[in-house]
Design an enzyme around this catalytic site. Structure first.
Site, PDB file in Angstrom:
ATOM      1  N   GLU A   9       0.581  -1.252  -0.069  1.00 40.67           N
ATOM      2  CA  GLU A   9      -0.053   0.234   0.059  1.00 40.67           C
ATOM      3  C   GLU A   9       0.849   1.239   0.233  1.00 40.67           C
ATOM      4  OE1 GLU A   9      -2.642  -2.443   2.845  1.00 40.67           O
ATOM      5  OE2 GLU A   9      -0.720  -2.390   2.263  1.00 40.67           O
ATOM      6  N   ASP A  82      -1.889  -5.101   3.328  1.00 48.08           N
ATOM      7  CA  ASP A  82      -1.994  -5.390   4.922  1.00 48.08           C
ATOM      8  C   ASP A  82      -2.795  -6.692   5.197  1.00 48.08           C
ATOM      9  OD1 ASP A  82      -0.354  -3.449   5.723  1.00 48.08           O
ATOM     10  OD2 ASP A  82      -1.898  -1.923   6.087  1.00 48.08           O
ATOM     11  N   ASP A  84      -5.332  -7.628   6.669  1.00 48.01           N
ATOM     12  CA  ASP A  84      -6.530  -7.728   7.404  1.00 48.01           C
ATOM     13  C   ASP A  84      -7.581  -7.637   6.314  1.00 48.01           C
ATOM     14  OD1 ASP A  84      -6.349  -5.040   6.320  1.00 48.01           O
ATOM     15  OD2 ASP A  84      -6.200  -4.200   8.263  1.00 48.01           O
ATOM     16  N   GLU A  86      -9.336  -5.176   5.104  1.00 50.65           N
ATOM     17  CA  GLU A  86      -9.139  -4.076   4.142  1.00 50.65           C
ATOM     18  C   GLU A  86      -8.116  -4.359   3.089  1.00 50.65           C
ATOM     19  OE1 GLU A  86     -11.068  -0.321   3.417  1.00 50.65           O
ATOM     20  OE2 GLU A  86     -11.384  -1.599   5.171  1.00 50.65           O
ATOM     21  N   TYR A 302       2.089  -5.711  12.939  1.00 54.25           N
ATOM     22  CA  TYR A 302       0.975  -5.134  12.459  1.00 54.25           C
ATOM     23  C   TYR A 302       0.051  -4.460  13.410  1.00 54.25           C
ATOM     24  CZ  TYR A 302      -2.696  -4.014   8.968  1.00 54.25           C
ATOM     25  OH  TYR A 302      -3.786  -3.206   8.747  1.00 54.25           O
ATOM     26  N   ARG A 304      -3.273  -3.182  13.448  1.00 52.23           N
ATOM     27  CA  ARG A 304      -4.710  -3.223  13.517  1.00 52.23           C
ATOM     28  C   ARG A 304      -5.282  -4.667  13.830  1.00 52.23           C
ATOM     29  NH1 ARG A 304      -3.269   0.129   9.537  1.00 52.23           N
ATOM     30  NH2 ARG A 304      -4.039   2.511   9.991  1.00 52.23           N
ATOM     31  N   HIS A 349      -4.128 -12.359  13.218  1.00 52.00           N
ATOM     32  CA  HIS A 349      -2.625 -11.994  13.290  1.00 52.00           C
ATOM     33  C   HIS A 349      -2.449 -11.866  14.725  1.00 52.00           C
ATOM     34  CE1 HIS A 349      -4.706  -8.661  10.881  1.00 52.00           C
ATOM     35  NE2 HIS A 349      -4.827  -8.299  12.072  1.00 52.00           N
TER      36      HIS A 349
END
Length: 694
Positions: A9, A82, A84, A86, A302, A304, A349
């Site tokens: 990203e 990432d 997740d 998103e 990570y 989030r 995670h």
């Protein structure tokens, strides 16, 4: 030579990963999402199973062209966004744009940006997880339906620029409900009695409890001065005897590694960081920092996550580190913290931890900014503490009687610090309470009996930390939504921050009342939490995403039609002040802007006069003949200046008070801390200062 293409990203992340992968790889960034729903229309085909109509995000054309050009040249493509929902959705959109078959194993996932983690991830690419993509898509569609259907209604009925949202509207309701509790609160009187006691020059304090009748303790509520006087008239100050002494031990257990929520809460309480600042700094630590002598490397895992689980490798390294640096008595042998149920926890995670505990905060301090160091140290301390043994306290509780009336004293003494060696909470920073060694039958001397009147207090307003904790406990939103939600409700002027606490504005209360009346499900905490559970179910593959959206929209469309038909135009009355506009003579009105309230002329656009709202104290400026006024800096910090500014540059960060300095007669200021109020003379040459316990 053809290279493998890796897409992430952010450019910062691309730079860090590029150094690890070497010359056979080209690492580039999509710079976030590349496709989304259009801003100019709903972008959802309601009649066709809520099919989203994605378009290229404006301004992303050059990025997409570059990605396509690189993809044509690439030997193989890897999508390393990432780990997740998103991130999974971004990878899915990239695969669509680049024409990658969904069956191809192109998805690379890692929890930390370190050389070993990247190398291991590249060895085992997987297919894109369509369930995770669908869960993100369902959330996006639901949020779009709520936002684009209710917001225009608010524009037409109240004023332009307003918005509603699934999570933001519930958050505003929580703040409004708390404010109503505070306003409706009726204080109740109660009293306490403290006995200041002495045994062989060792002073301690005991609190009144009630009566001790036939060896049984009976609590007495002191609701008035009459109740207090009855106790004071019946106790014998010359006859305070120790009735019972109990010694014991207690443990204080370490805390698990941080989740996104607990990190935001702790950073708010301990460092004074906003959620937005915490996430910004944490992102920098995750994506990579240039460490002197080592190069660029991700310092934390990570950010989030609502998981507290960590890898066995990290646990084993922490155990060795603790044994080497603190001794065997400090390690708990390696503990992994169980997560909550799968329904409530995205366990994809780990919890947030340092990527290497060997990078001690003070060793790399010179490579970090001040804020990066503070947050990294907080995360490092918390993780190391989680792998240490509990703290042990020696406790002592004493019962003291006088004419049958019972006083209690209790204290504790830290005898082994355990995890507190590296990590303490604000509560644990308090001093131990110590009382002298006593035995049954001992007589203690009374130095003073202090009755105190109290009144019950209303519940406190939400701070960022307590609001996030409540949202998490209620199951509203997800770690990634807390920070943007808070930013949105502040930007929409539904709430203001007053001394770090949320206060609803008149506009916020108005919008909340309207939503409660017509869209009760949207602002209902339980309904919102149930919807989050259904989204988790989509991620687990339990049911299709459009079924969740369809069930929601069926009822939503009915109440939307009802609201359109029944809500009349609501006029917001502007607050008119007695301040006269010096340009046209009208009474100025209160407006809300980016930095809070200000005064504006109602004659706009003919008259564009504005001025700041001045909160004037009844104290004269010590430099000139002006008055001291309370102001707010652009960063929201309160300070005190002169009404004659800019002709007078007097400034104080501490609040001036009407009390005069007993030494020189000058102005005194007060600084309020958790434990005490510090009053001092504003005249530095005088230097008078006094501390008062709260």
């Amino acid at each position: 030579m053809q290279k493998n293409l890796v897409i992430v990203e952010s450019p910062a992340k691309a730079k860090t990963i590029g150094k690890f992968l070497g010359k056979n790889y080209k690492v580039t960034a999509s710079v976030g999402h590349v496709r989304d729903l259009p801003k100019s229309s709903l972008g959802i085909d309601i009649d066709n199973d809520f099919e989203p109509k994605y378009i290229t995000i404006r301004g992303k054309g050059p990025v997409i062209k570059e990605l396509k050009d690189e993809a044509k040249k690439a030997k193989k493509i890897f999508l390393a966004t990432d780990p997740d929902r998103e991130g999974e959705a971004i990878s899915w959109h990239l695969s669509h744009i680049l024409g990658i078959d969904e069956a191809e194993r192109v998805r690379v996932e890692f929890n930390e940006i370190t050389k070993d983690a990247i190398a291991n991830a590249m060895k085992k690419p997987r297919m894109i997880d369509r369930n995770l993509v669908d869960a993100q898509q369902a959330r996006r569609v639901l949020d779009r339906l709520v936002g684009y259907k209710i917001s225009p209604l608010l524009w037409r009925k109240i004023k332009k620029g307003l918005s509603a949202g699934r999570v933001q509207s519930v958050t505003v309701k929580l703040i409004c409900d708390r404010e109503k509790e505070i306003q409706d609160f009726i204080p109740e009187e109660y009293w306490s009695i403290k006995a200041l006691l002495n045994k062989e020059n060792n002073k301690f304090e005991a609190s009144f409890f009630g009566k001790n009748i036939d060896g049984k303790d009976e609590k007495i509520e002191l609701k008035s001065k009459k109740d207090v006087d009855e106790v004071l008239n019946n106790i014998d100050e010359k006859n305070f005897l120790v009735k019972e002494v109990k010694k014991g031990m207690k443990k204080r257990n370490p805390y698990p590694p941080y989740t996104t929520s607990t990190l935001q809460q702790d950073a708010s309480k301990k460092l004074g960081f906003t959620t937005k600042k915490t996430m910004m700094v944490a992102q920098q630590l995750y994506e990579g920092i240039d460490i002197k002598g080592e190069g660029t490397v991700g310092l934390i895992t990570y950010i989030r996550t609502d998981s507290t689980r960590v890898s066995n490798e990290a646990i084993n390294l922490a155990r060795s580190f603790i044994e080497d640096n603190f001794g065997n008595s400090y390690t708990n042998g390696g503990k992994n913290y169980a997560n909550k149920s799968k329904k409530e926890t995205q366990d994809a995670h780990e919890g947030i931890r340092p990527t290497s505990i060997l990078r001690k905060p003070d060793d790399i301090k010179n490579s970090l900014t001040k804020d990066q160091y503070k947050l990294y140290k907080l995360i490092w301390d918390r993780f190391i503490g989680s792998q240490m043994v509990p703290a042990n306290y020696e406790t002592l509780s004493v019962k003291i009687v006088s004419n049958g009336y019972l006083f209690r004293a209790s204290g504790s003494k830290l005898i082994f610090d355990g995890f507190l060696k590296v990590y303490t909470t604000i509560d644990e920073e308090e001093k131990d309470l110590e009382i002298p060694l006593l035995k049954e039958g001992d007589k203690v001397n009374v130095k003073e009996i202090k009755p105190n009147q109290h009144f019950t207090q209303p519940p406190p307003r939400y701070t960022e930390a307590s609001l996030i904790k409540t949202l998490e406990e209620l199951g509203i939103g997800r770690p990634s939504t807390f920070s943007p939600t808070i930013s949105t409700i502040l930007a929409r002027e539904y709430v203001n921050l007053d001394k770090k606490s949320f206060v609803p504005t008149e506009l916020g209360i108005l919008v909340n009342d309207l939503l409660k009346e017509y869209f009760n499900d949207i602002v209902n905490e339980e309904f919102t939490a149930e919807l989050e559970e259904k989204l988790d179910g989509v991620a687990e593959g339990e049911f299709p995403w459009n079924l969740v959206v369809g069930d929601f929209y069926k009822d939503f469309s009915v109440v939307l039609k009802k609201a359109e038909d029944e809500i009349d135009k609501i006029e917001i009355e502007e607050e008119v002040t007695d301040v006269i506009c010096e340009k046209c003579g009208r009474n100025m009105v209160v407006k809300y802007g980016r930095f809070g309230k200000f005064l504006a002329c109602p004659g706009y656009p003919e008259c564009k006069n504005t001025k700041a709202i001045v909160d004037e104290l009844n104290i004269k400026c010590p430099v000139c003949d002006g008055n001291i006024v309370k102001r707010k800096s652009k960063k929201g910090r309160i300070f005190y200046g002169c009404s004659n500014y800019p002709n007078c540059n007097f400034l104080s960060w501490d609040e001036p008070i009407e009390e005069k300095c007993p030494k020189c007669g000058g102005i005194m200021t007060i600084k309020k801390n958790k434990k005490e109020n510090i009053k001092k003379c504003i005249n530095k040459d005088c230097g008078y200062s006094i501390s008062e316990e709260k």
